[in-house]
Write a protein that holds these residues in place. Sequence first.
Motif, PDB file in Angstrom:
ATOM      1  N   SER A  41      25.400 -76.871  64.035  1.00 51.53           N
ATOM      2  CA  SER A  41      23.975 -76.848  63.702  1.00 51.53           C
ATOM      3  C   SER A  41      23.760 -77.299  62.266  1.00 51.53           C
ATOM      4  CB  SER A  41      23.431 -75.430  63.874  1.00 51.53           C
ATOM      5  OG  SER A  41      22.095 -75.358  63.443  1.00 51.53           O
TER       6      SER A  41
ATOM      7  N   SER B  21      20.774 -76.787  60.571  1.00 51.91           N
ATOM      8  CA  SER B  21      20.007 -75.738  59.885  1.00 51.91           C
ATOM      9  C   SER B  21      20.692 -74.382  59.931  1.00 51.91           C
ATOM     10  CB  SER B  21      18.635 -75.596  60.538  1.00 51.91           C
ATOM     11  OG  SER B  21      18.806 -75.218  61.894  1.00 51.91           O
TER      12      SER B  21
ATOM     13  N   THR C 177      18.690 -72.600  64.494  1.00 51.33           N
ATOM     14  CA  THR C 177      18.171 -72.949  65.822  1.00 51.33           C
ATOM     15  C   THR C 177      18.308 -71.759  66.765  1.00 51.33           C
ATOM     16  OG1 THR C 177      18.770 -75.215  65.392  1.00 51.33           O
ATOM     17  CG2 THR C 177      18.421 -74.628  67.699  1.00 51.33           C
TER      18      THR C 177
ATOM     19  N   GLU D 167      11.971 -89.917  68.456  1.00 52.44           N
ATOM     20  CA  GLU D 167      11.456 -88.959  67.464  1.00 52.44           C
ATOM     21  C   GLU D 167      10.580 -89.622  66.420  1.00 52.44           C
ATOM     22  OE1 GLU D 167      15.333 -87.096  66.223  1.00 52.44           O
ATOM     23  OE2 GLU D 167      14.108 -85.304  66.282  1.00 52.44           O
TER      24      GLU D 167
HETATM   25  O1  M6R Z   1      19.456 -77.544  62.916  1.00 53.01           O
HETATM   26  P1  M6R Z   1      20.105 -77.919  64.193  1.00 53.01           P
HETATM   27  O2  M6R Z   1      21.196 -78.949  64.014  1.00 53.01           O
HETATM   28  O3  M6R Z   1      20.613 -76.745  64.973  1.00 53.01           O
HETATM   29  O4  M6R Z   1      18.968 -78.569  65.052  1.00 53.01           O
HETATM   30  C1  M6R Z   1      19.152 -78.914  66.388  1.00 53.01           C
HETATM   31  C2  M6R Z   1      18.032 -79.794  66.870  1.00 53.01           C
HETATM   32  O5  M6R Z   1      16.816 -79.105  66.841  1.00 53.01           O
HETATM   33  C3  M6R Z   1      17.912 -81.063  66.021  1.00 53.01           C
HETATM   34  O6  M6R Z   1      19.101 -81.779  66.006  1.00 53.01           O
HETATM   35  C4  M6R Z   1      16.785 -81.953  66.539  1.00 53.01           C
HETATM   36  O7  M6R Z   1      17.133 -82.476  67.788  1.00 53.01           O
HETATM   37  C5  M6R Z   1      16.479 -83.035  65.520  1.00 53.01           C
HETATM   38  N1  M6R Z   1      15.073 -83.229  65.428  1.00 53.01           N
HETATM   39  C6  M6R Z   1      17.153 -84.317  65.829  1.00 53.01           C
HETATM   40  O8  M6R Z   1      16.824 -85.345  64.981  1.00 53.01           O
END
Ligand code: M6R
Length: 588
Positions: A339, A341, A344, A473
């Motif tokens: 992840s 962030s 998630t 996106e």
């Molecule tokens: O923060 P994370 O990597 O856990 O986020 C996962 C997805 O929400 C994130 O990759 C999302 O698909 C992005 N908008 C992709 O560009």
Amino acid sequence: MCGIFGYVGTKNNASDLVLEGLRILEYRGYDSWGIAQLVDGVISVTKKAGRIPDGDISFKATTIALGHTRWATHGEVTDQNAHPHLDCTQKLAIIHNGIIENYDKIKVNLKKAGHKFLSETDTEVAIHLIEKNIKAGNPFREAVRSAFNEFAGLNAIIVMDAASKTFVAAKTGSPLVVGRGKGKENLIASDAPALINYTDTFHFVEDGELLEITQDSIRAFDQKTGQEKNLHWQKVDWKFASNDKGKYPHFMLKEIHEQPTIIETIVNQSIPSIEDLAETILKSYGTYLVACGTAAYAALAGTYLFSKIARRHVNYAVGSEFGYQLDFLKKGSLVIALSQSGETIDVIDAIKKAKEKGALVYALVNVLGSTLYRMADYKILLMAGAEKAVASTKAFTAKLAYLILLSYILSSQKEKGKRVLQKALSSTNRLLQNEISNIKQIAQKLVNKKHIYVIGRGLAYPIALEAALKIKEVSYIHAEGMASGELKHGPIALVEKGTPCIAFLPDDETHGANLAGAMEMSARGADIIGISFQPHEIFDYFIRVDDAREATIIPETVAAQLLAYYLAIEKGFDPDKPRNLAKSVVVK
Ligand code: M6R
């Protein structure tokens, strides 16, 4: 989702500081914003649907202010529904992230007791309940604690009290971090990078913790019992963090260009932690990769890398599906959560369930102190630096780089893994130096297309999925990624003259079969955008990506990111803030 920033101290431009903090947090995605400030003992609120306007906003002098960027869940995107919300006495203000699942029942009772509601939000219920608790004789902190204990769901709130010039924050979900400023000032935010100008010392608020923040002190209490607790201060190294775009017009482009440096950093710095992870994999009863969105495509690429390089089977699931596949998890199983962030919600839920089953959790995560970082038994920081554009770019290729190295380490070929990544570095550098004007021209040709198909095989299949997601996106063009072998099983029915088809054609065992797929598309009139190490007569457009063995997936991804970026620019969209999307998906 929902940026939060609060300041209490001695500076008398607190609202400007909060506004600046909210601007830094804009990358989280939002549809309205607001600030509550205390002026002459009275709380006044400025809040609006839409984006924070450019330039200065004139605020009165104040030493305490609280701001929020909202990503609507309960109630439409309107000025009234934007946070902060006030109680009936206008002595309390609240901002909130999450969903109070039982808000309707509480609201009925509060309405009966005469409370007036001005918005359709669940949040407003919280502030009236706190007001009721204060009227019943509870001190402010206790009034918040007791109200928060009534809420169902995962929530984070910060409440400002005009009388005591105090914030009380509580959370069961959603990130919150407090920082000690210089002298008599304290700050709270949803993300540590928003506090970069004030401090490098943080306490990451735990679930079930209640914080009381004044200009002089920060105190922590147990949310359930009210007992005082210790705070755990952590120093954060800001080496890779930056809140400005530098010479680039958008964070997305800046972050695309940062990728070579990040790959170099990973090759040179992170081997011991990857070796440790490799050992854990070898000892485990089974390994599961879990992630969402772009990170899930990195996990999917991991399954191919593990198979091809390390000859090992790993399971893979997107976070939201993991709960339906974990019956065979047991003590000794290993779950690797990926992840950017670390917030998630579907990934957090997945690892909670995995831990309940006794599995060990490893996190490959970019944000230090994030929920995933704190929950995992072991963690590897991606070292990609703060990713601000909503569309994930550099965190994705950082994950790929770690998975490539990990696969090589698992097959006892660490040095070869490093060499392969060095090749990816050269290939990415060449792409960034030589292909941008070509990619811009291709974007100009594709700008009016309604649909784009993206095909790949083997390792290039997850990259085809990621390329399509990036295009969707930021340019809002419908793009569909698929395994090229699946074309004949249905999707080829959609191809007509001029349908754009991006084909990833690396110099590997998939080349011939993949080319055959592109030819089938071409024979039915598709325009082929070949992303490959060499041109081919069936390509209508060609983006050169030099071979880097299995790590070719890194420059291939960068080519796709650039194409998505320039498609957004051609269409006049802001690639950093795509509509309806939030950077961290912290609610279900
Ligand atoms: O923060 P994370 O990597 O856990 O986020 C996962 C997805 O929400 C994130 O990759 C999302 O698909 C992005 N908008 C992709 O560009």
